[in-house]
Design a protein around this motif. Sequence first.
Motif, PDB file in Angstrom:
ATOM      1  N   SER A  45       0.218  14.137   6.204  1.00  0.00           N
ATOM      2  CA  SER A  45       1.546  13.828   5.683  1.00  0.00           C
ATOM      3  C   SER A  45       1.371  13.067   4.373  1.00  0.00           C
ATOM      4  CB  SER A  45       2.294  12.961   6.695  1.00  0.00           C
ATOM      5  OG  SER A  45       3.419  12.366   6.109  1.00  0.00           O
ATOM      6  N   PRO A  46       2.100  13.436   3.319  1.00  0.00           N
ATOM      7  CA  PRO A  46       1.879  12.808   2.018  1.00  0.00           C
ATOM      8  C   PRO A  46       1.940  11.287   2.052  1.00  0.00           C
ATOM      9  CG  PRO A  46       3.279  14.739   1.777  1.00  0.00           C
ATOM     10  CD  PRO A  46       3.101  14.530   3.239  1.00  0.00           C
ATOM     11  N   LYS A  47       2.922  10.712   2.742  1.00  0.00           N
ATOM     12  CA  LYS A  47       3.022   9.254   2.768  1.00  0.00           C
ATOM     13  C   LYS A  47       1.878   8.628   3.560  1.00  0.00           C
ATOM     14  CE  LYS A  47       7.978   8.655   1.986  1.00  0.00           C
ATOM     15  NZ  LYS A  47       9.250   8.070   2.495  1.00  0.00           N
ATOM     16  N   ASP A  48       1.576   9.211   4.724  1.00  0.00           N
ATOM     17  CA  ASP A  48       0.463   8.690   5.519  1.00  0.00           C
ATOM     18  C   ASP A  48      -0.839   8.747   4.727  1.00  0.00           C
ATOM     19  OD1 ASP A  48       2.259   8.384   7.533  1.00  0.00           O
ATOM     20  OD2 ASP A  48       1.361   9.859   8.897  1.00  0.00           O
ATOM     21  N   LYS A  49      -1.097   9.867   4.113  1.00  0.00           N
ATOM     22  CA  LYS A  49      -2.341  10.065   3.377  1.00  0.00           C
ATOM     23  C   LYS A  49      -2.447   9.100   2.200  1.00  0.00           C
ATOM     24  CE  LYS A  49      -4.975  13.814   1.179  1.00  0.00           C
ATOM     25  NZ  LYS A  49      -4.960  15.256   0.822  1.00  0.00           N
ATOM     26  N   GLN A  50      -1.319   8.882   1.510  1.00  0.00           N
ATOM     27  CA  GLN A  50      -1.343   7.977   0.360  1.00  0.00           C
ATOM     28  C   GLN A  50      -1.590   6.530   0.777  1.00  0.00           C
ATOM     29  OE1 GLN A  50       2.101   6.157  -0.748  1.00  0.00           O
ATOM     30  NE2 GLN A  50       0.626   4.774  -1.698  1.00  0.00           N
ATOM     31  N   ILE A  51      -0.941   6.099   1.878  1.00  0.00           N
ATOM     32  CA  ILE A  51      -1.135   4.716   2.346  1.00  0.00           C
ATOM     33  C   ILE A  51      -2.555   4.531   2.865  1.00  0.00           C
ATOM     34  CG2 ILE A  51      -0.397   2.990   4.024  1.00  0.00           C
ATOM     35  CD1 ILE A  51       2.393   4.326   3.939  1.00  0.00           C
ATOM     36  N   ARG A  52      -3.053   5.499   3.632  1.00  0.00           N
ATOM     37  CA  ARG A  52      -4.417   5.408   4.159  1.00  0.00           C
ATOM     38  C   ARG A  52      -5.426   5.333   3.008  1.00  0.00           C
ATOM     39  NH1 ARG A  52      -4.477   9.924   6.971  1.00  0.00           N
ATOM     40  NH2 ARG A  52      -5.605  11.163   5.431  1.00  0.00           N
ATOM     41  N   TYR A  95       0.812  -1.211   0.000  1.00  0.00           N
ATOM     42  CA  TYR A  95       0.000   0.000   0.000  1.00  0.00           C
ATOM     43  C   TYR A  95       0.849   1.266   0.000  1.00  0.00           C
ATOM     44  CZ  TYR A  95      -3.520  -3.421   1.311  1.00  0.00           C
ATOM     45  OH  TYR A  95      -4.341  -4.517   1.333  1.00  0.00           O
ATOM     46  N   GLY A  96       2.160   1.113  -0.053  1.00  0.00           N
ATOM     47  CA  GLY A  96       3.040   2.272  -0.066  1.00  0.00           C
ATOM     48  C   GLY A  96       4.090   2.191   1.015  1.00  0.00           C
ATOM     49  N   GLU A  97       5.305   2.643   0.705  1.00  0.00           N
ATOM     50  CA  GLU A  97       6.388   2.586   1.684  1.00  0.00           C
ATOM     51  C   GLU A  97       6.139   3.589   2.799  1.00  0.00           C
ATOM     52  OE1 GLU A  97      10.983   3.853   1.605  1.00  0.00           O
ATOM     53  OE2 GLU A  97      10.470   2.252   0.195  1.00  0.00           O
ATOM     54  N   PRO A  98       6.117   3.134   4.059  1.00  0.00           N
ATOM     55  CA  PRO A  98       5.819   4.055   5.171  1.00  0.00           C
ATOM     56  C   PRO A  98       6.981   4.985   5.451  1.00  0.00           C
ATOM     57  CG  PRO A  98       6.319   1.854   5.988  1.00  0.00           C
ATOM     58  CD  PRO A  98       6.284   1.746   4.504  1.00  0.00           C
ATOM     59  N   PRO A  99       6.720   6.127   6.077  1.00  0.00           N
ATOM     60  CA  PRO A  99       7.810   7.048   6.417  1.00  0.00           C
ATOM     61  C   PRO A  99       8.751   6.421   7.434  1.00  0.00           C
ATOM     62  CG  PRO A  99       5.748   7.742   7.438  1.00  0.00           C
ATOM     63  CD  PRO A  99       5.404   6.646   6.487  1.00  0.00           C
ATOM     64  N   PHE A 123       1.873   3.402  10.003  1.00  0.00           N
ATOM     65  CA  PHE A 123       1.331   2.753   8.811  1.00  0.00           C
ATOM     66  C   PHE A 123       2.146   1.534   8.391  1.00  0.00           C
ATOM     67  CE2 PHE A 123      -1.155   6.605   8.532  1.00  0.00           C
ATOM     68  CZ  PHE A 123      -2.375   6.108   8.082  1.00  0.00           C
ATOM     69  N   ALA A 124       3.302   1.356   8.970  1.00  0.00           N
ATOM     70  CA  ALA A 124       4.006   0.080   8.793  1.00  0.00           C
ATOM     71  C   ALA A 124       3.262  -1.016   9.550  1.00  0.00           C
ATOM     72  CB  ALA A 124       5.440   0.200   9.302  1.00  0.00           C
ATOM     73  N   TRP A 125       2.872  -0.736  10.802  1.00  0.00           N
ATOM     74  CA  TRP A 125       2.105  -1.714  11.588  1.00  0.00           C
ATOM     75  C   TRP A 125       0.779  -2.045  10.900  1.00  0.00           C
ATOM     76  CZ3 TRP A 125       4.325  -4.592  14.957  1.00  0.00           C
ATOM     77  CH2 TRP A 125       5.338  -4.114  15.804  1.00  0.00           C
ATOM     78  N   LEU A 126       0.067  -1.012  10.450  1.00  0.00           N
ATOM     79  CA  LEU A 126      -1.242  -1.252   9.835  1.00  0.00           C
ATOM     80  C   LEU A 126      -1.120  -2.094   8.568  1.00  0.00           C
ATOM     81  CD1 LEU A 126      -2.875   2.261  10.322  1.00  0.00           C
ATOM     82  CD2 LEU A 126      -3.638   0.117  11.364  1.00  0.00           C
ATOM     83  N   GLN A 127      -0.133  -1.778   7.741  1.00  0.00           N
ATOM     84  CA  GLN A 127       0.032  -2.546   6.510  1.00  0.00           C
ATOM     85  C   GLN A 127       0.368  -4.004   6.783  1.00  0.00           C
ATOM     86  OE1 GLN A 127       1.749  -0.988   2.782  1.00  0.00           O
ATOM     87  NE2 GLN A 127       2.663   0.577   4.096  1.00  0.00           N
ATOM     88  N   LEU A 128       1.340  -4.218   7.673  1.00  0.00           N
ATOM     89  CA  LEU A 128       1.769  -5.578   7.938  1.00  0.00           C
ATOM     90  C   LEU A 128       0.655  -6.395   8.578  1.00  0.00           C
ATOM     91  CD1 LEU A 128       5.457  -5.142   9.157  1.00  0.00           C
ATOM     92  CD2 LEU A 128       4.616  -5.797   6.899  1.00  0.00           C
ATOM     93  N   ALA A 129      -0.147  -5.766   9.435  1.00  0.00           N
ATOM     94  CA  ALA A 129      -1.270  -6.479  10.041  1.00  0.00           C
ATOM     95  C   ALA A 129      -2.265  -6.913   8.968  1.00  0.00           C
ATOM     96  CB  ALA A 129      -1.957  -5.600  11.082  1.00  0.00           C
ATOM     97  N   ALA A 130      -2.573  -6.027   8.040  1.00  0.00           N
ATOM     98  CA  ALA A 130      -3.529  -6.372   6.974  1.00  0.00           C
ATOM     99  C   ALA A 130      -2.986  -7.475   6.081  1.00  0.00           C
ATOM    100  CB  ALA A 130      -3.859  -5.124   6.147  1.00  0.00           C
ATOM    101  N   MET A 131      -1.702  -7.418   5.755  1.00  0.00           N
ATOM    102  CA  MET A 131      -1.119  -8.393   4.839  1.00  0.00           C
ATOM    103  C   MET A 131      -0.885  -9.750   5.491  1.00  0.00           C
ATOM    104  SD  MET A 131      -1.086  -6.798   2.043  1.00  0.00           S
ATOM    105  CE  MET A 131      -0.207  -8.025   1.083  1.00  0.00           C
TER     106      MET A 131
END
Length: 584
Positions: free
Chosen positions: A414-421, A375-379, A385-393
Amino acid sequence: MGTMFDRDRRVPESPGEQPLMTRAQIAQAAGVKEQAVSNWVHRHPDFPKPVQGDQQTVFPAGDVAAWLDRRKVQKGDLWADEAPGMTYGHRFRSASGLHTAVLRAEPAKRTPVDRLKTGLWKHLESGYNQTEDPAMYQELVMSLVCVQAITPQGWALIATAPAQGISGVFRHVWYAQPFAHIMRADMMKKITEDGWWRNRLSAIADALRRHVLPGLDPQPVEKTGRMTAPDAFDFLLDRFAQARHRSTDEYLTPAEVARLMARLADPEPDDRVHNPCCGSGEILAAVLAHQRKSGLGPMPPGRVSGRALAARTWRLAVMNAAVHGAPIDHGDQPPDYPTVIDMGVGPYDVIVTNPPFKMDDWQPSPGLPSGAWAYGEPPRHNANFAWLQLAAMALAPAGRAVVVMPSTTASSRSPKDKQIRATMAARGAVRCVIELPGRLFRETASPITLWILGRPVGRPHHEVLLIDGKEATKPDGATHRVLTDLGSDTIVDLYQEWLEGGGGLHQRVNNVTATAVALDRLEQTGYDLRAAAYLRPAVRGTTQEPRAETVVDLRAKLRTLDIAAAAADCALDHHLDRLRPWNH
């Protein structure tokens, strides 16, 4: 007024017992549909248990009335002659001829358990305030409670040992336990060689002997005059967190929040359940307690696992599992690198976790699979958003995750947070976001959100459910708040109704608001996942549209501010990334 309860249809009461009522009769007396009663029965473990009548299942009317006393009738559901504040219990009692409960608020009375807790902490607090190593002091207290719970015979030896020889007896009893290796080596040395620690060991043992009942069997305080060892362990986890104020590793999840997470995840007995940053083990203990309370039977050994991020919390988590008789695998040793994010070996049916907020020195696990950042490289300076992505995957196809996050994750620009969300929501990984107020935690005042995640292949609707639960709490002392039973019940009910009802939910119940927002509307707001962003009420008594010039001006100003905010966020990300390069 609604239809009065038909007394001629009531199931006859047994001699010396409460009147018994069917679901249909409960619904008629409470002024609700029979399906609502079925929902209460199935969704709330504390709903009165049914008894088997001659030909049908019935419920004790007095117990049902007491349960309904806690559920207010919402304004839109009030009858013409009912005042705001009316409860279903009052309506039910009036219709069924039961004694009407007192509706006025009364000061909470101190229970025997409250008095025991106050007395126990009074005896322990002075040692905590005097020591130069508060973490070791807590672990010494918790290890003694652990011995009380799992080996009453060993505890009897400690409780009757003279002050001069108590450290040797404790050493003998502790090293007979299967998890003896978890103890800090310097702690056993301290209580053996240091006079202050040896005296503290004796004082702690004396306080526990007077306030805590050995063993795991629950027995009423009124009968024993002491609280159970599992209850004492839970209370002391919370009380030490309150005394500590802040934590350098993992925050303790409040018991009420942990229970809510367990109910939202609602694991089946054969599910694989994992907590990748399990803290002191309180969330996984709540999951297993939920299983037992739901009557689904215990989860088999090997199905529940947790990994703490710090040696301190790992030791507490192992003891927590032992005290509660919970078959949880916490690993054989503390983590080598507390800042490494690792989900373990999935897939999992359920993930429940409360990761540290805004980890600014995190590293990806060396074994992180390719495509982990789908979903996008976290900051690099913030792991949310690293935790959220890994939990979903890490979820199985029908899996679900409940993750605690700071409230800022729902709307960070934040651009990265907003893009991943945005990507996670658009692809269906985000099912629901629940907002809760600040001061629920002992170690941080930050407001929080609970994110319910799933695999995109199994998403129920093309929308995200947003729940505002900030009013589902009450004050807890002068500085904190606590999630209420009614608030927790309401949040679970709204989420389940959305899951089962085909989407499109928009309700306000017991001061909790839920709104299901379609993906195209989320896109228009930049995937802001706060309920308030979609709940701007229309002005009463008018259908006149706002002046076009005003709307245009405001939108232009908003675009200007958005551009400035995005530029500032981008610059901040750039500078932080330069300051904190990846560690390979």
